[in-house]
Design an enzyme around this catalytic site. Structure first.
Site, short mmCIF file in Angstrom:
data_model
loop_
_atom_site.label_atom_id
_atom_site.label_comp_id
_atom_site.label_asym_id
_atom_site.label_seq_id
_atom_site.Cartn_x
_atom_site.Cartn_y
_atom_site.Cartn_z
N THR A 30 0.84 -1.21 0.00
CA THR A 30 0.00 0.00 0.00
C THR A 30 0.87 1.25 0.00
O THR A 30 0.59 2.22 -0.70
CB THR A 30 -0.88 0.00 1.28
OG1 THR A 30 -1.68 -1.17 1.25
CG2 THR A 30 -1.73 1.24 1.37
N ASP A 81 2.28 -7.40 10.89
CA ASP A 81 3.63 -7.93 10.64
C ASP A 81 4.73 -7.02 11.21
O ASP A 81 5.87 -7.47 11.38
CB ASP A 81 3.88 -8.11 9.13
CG ASP A 81 2.82 -8.97 8.47
OD1 ASP A 81 2.17 -9.76 9.18
OD2 ASP A 81 2.64 -8.86 7.24
N GLU A 135 5.05 -18.28 9.63
CA GLU A 135 4.53 -18.82 8.36
C GLU A 135 5.59 -18.72 7.26
O GLU A 135 5.55 -19.47 6.30
CB GLU A 135 3.25 -18.10 7.95
CG GLU A 135 3.44 -16.61 7.69
CD GLU A 135 2.17 -15.90 7.24
OE1 GLU A 135 1.17 -16.55 6.92
OE2 GLU A 135 2.19 -14.65 7.21
O1 F6P Z 1 0.21 -8.73 6.05
C1 F6P Z 1 -0.69 -9.22 6.97
C2 F6P Z 1 -0.93 -10.67 6.76
O2 F6P Z 1 -1.87 -11.11 7.73
C3 F6P Z 1 0.30 -11.55 6.81
O3 F6P Z 1 0.75 -11.81 8.12
C4 F6P Z 1 -0.17 -12.75 6.05
O4 F6P Z 1 0.92 -13.43 5.44
C5 F6P Z 1 -1.06 -12.18 5.02
O5 F6P Z 1 -1.49 -10.92 5.50
C6 F6P Z 1 -2.28 -13.01 4.69
O6 F6P Z 1 -2.92 -12.42 3.63
P1 F6P Z 1 -4.41 -12.74 3.15
O7 F6P Z 1 -5.34 -12.08 4.12
O8 F6P Z 1 -4.49 -12.14 1.81
O9 F6P Z 1 -4.58 -14.21 3.20
#
Ligand code: F6P
Length: 357
Positions: free
Chosen positions: A114, A136, A231
């Site tokens: 963003t 994050d 992750e």
């Molecule tokens: O950037 C925030 C976040 O929650 C990350 O921690 C994660 O990898 C990602 O977004 C998940 O994205 P989405 O909501 O598109 O699955």
């Protein structure tokens, strides 16, 4: 008249509403000559002219409300310069909607991607202010992003709950924690939750070291082990692959995530019983914690002051406890990763937490 646009973009998090409330309440002295336009669902609303005129009432009672009252979506930065399926020039469309509404500035709440688009719009001549949101905490130039501490609370709760069941059953548990490509959230939640092993992307793990740490606990009479696994955690072998090779491996991976792959390796090499918990998007949900409510109110209020001062082209962040304006061109495109030798990691290692290295 002061006309501002608001948009929230990317994955949501707690305290988006609290931050927008801070901005609008911070402009309360100008309420009689203030117009606030909320662009719906992130940059999509700005591209396609989907907006609502919001009133002070819309920002009342939302300090504690999770999500975002104006919706969000992911609009990848790398596609911003590509026309949409009908040939629409997205950047031009965003500029036209900004000018049509005669906005004095656009306040954009979002993470790294963003922010890159926010900087692009700044380069295109729009008055932009960016507010750093993400669980994050990976935005360069600010010590903290709102959402981070609320997510730590949820991830920590998950580890706490696993603790009791892990202890009853003498099992090895993996709790997979979000954080995208950086390890701040797993590191902090792992320490707060008393995890025995924390694996983060910045420290590629050696499976043998992970197993050694589990076995050392068994030898010490501890029947269970809890791993807080990012992750984005990565093994030493995978970290040695080229970008292309790694991408191919990920495409062919039979496991849904790194935790499952790790669990299979541990199980194969030790015969131990492993369980996996993935709190997933719960980490982004619910009400912001008090720290995030304070941070977002401060950031929002400081943003209002910049609007009143006519200062644009900044991210409003926090450095050493003080709210600071950081030029967008300095921050955009940089990732704030966990330094592998940072104090938090040194301290965690000293008390016996393994990082698999
Ligand atoms: O950037 C925030 C976040 O929650 C990350 O921690 C994660 O990898 C990602 O977004 C998940 O994205 P989405 O909501 O598109 O699955």
């Amino acid at each position: 008249m002061i006309r501002i646009g608001l948009l929230t973009s990317g994955g949501d998090c707690q305290a988006l509403n609290a931050t927008m409330r801070g901005v609008v309440k911070g402009l309360a002295a100008n309420v009689d000559r203030l117009e606030v336009y909320g662009f719906m669902n992130g940059y999509k609303g700005l591209i396609y002219g989907d907006y609502r005129l919001l009133t002070a009432q819309d920002f009342s009672g939302i300090l504690t409300r999770g999500g975002t009252i104006i919706g969000t979506s992911r609009q990848p930065f790398k596609l911003m310069r590509e026309p949409d399926k009908n040939g629409l020039d997205k950047v031009e469309a965003m500029k036209q909607n900004y000018y049509k509404l005669r906005l004095d500035c656009l306040v954009i709440l979002g993470g790294n991607g963003t922010q890159k688009t926010a900087n692009l719009l700044r380069e295109e001549g729009l008055n932009i202010l960016h507010l750093p949101k993400t669980i994050d905490n990976d935005i360069w130039g600010t010590d903290m992003t709102f959402g981070f501490y609320s997510a730590i609370n949820i991830a920590t709760d998950a580890i706490d709950c696993i603790h009791t069941t892990a202890a009853s059953h003498n099992r090895v548990f993996i709790v997979e924690i979000m954080g995208h490509k950086v390890g701040w959230l797993p590191l902090y939640a792992g320490i707060a939750g008393g995890a025995d092993i924390i694996l983060i992307p910045e420290i590629p793990y050696d499976i043998n070291k992970v197993i050694e740490a589990i076995q050392a606990r068994s030898r010490a009479g501890k029947g269970f082990t809890i791993l807080a696994v990012a992750e984005g955690a990565i093994s030493k072998e995978d970290a040695a692959l080229s970008k292309k090779e790694f991408k191919k491996k990920m495409e062919e991976r039979k496991h849904p995530s790194v935790s499952y792959e790790l669990a299979e390796s541990i199980q194969k090499l030790t015969g131990l019983e492993i369980r996996i918990t993935v709190p997933g998007h719960t980490q982004r949900g619910g009400s912001p914690c008090p720290y995030d409510r304070i941070l977002s109110t401060r950031l929002g209020s400081a943003c209002a002051q910049l609007i009143m001062d006519g200062k644009f082209g900044y991210m409003v962040g926090i450095v050493n406890g003080k709210i600071k304006k950081i030029p967008l061109e300095e921050s955009a495109g940089k990732l704030k990763t966990v330094p592998p030798d940072c104090q938090e990691i040194q301290e965690a290692k000293r008390i016996g937490i393994s990082f698999g290295d």
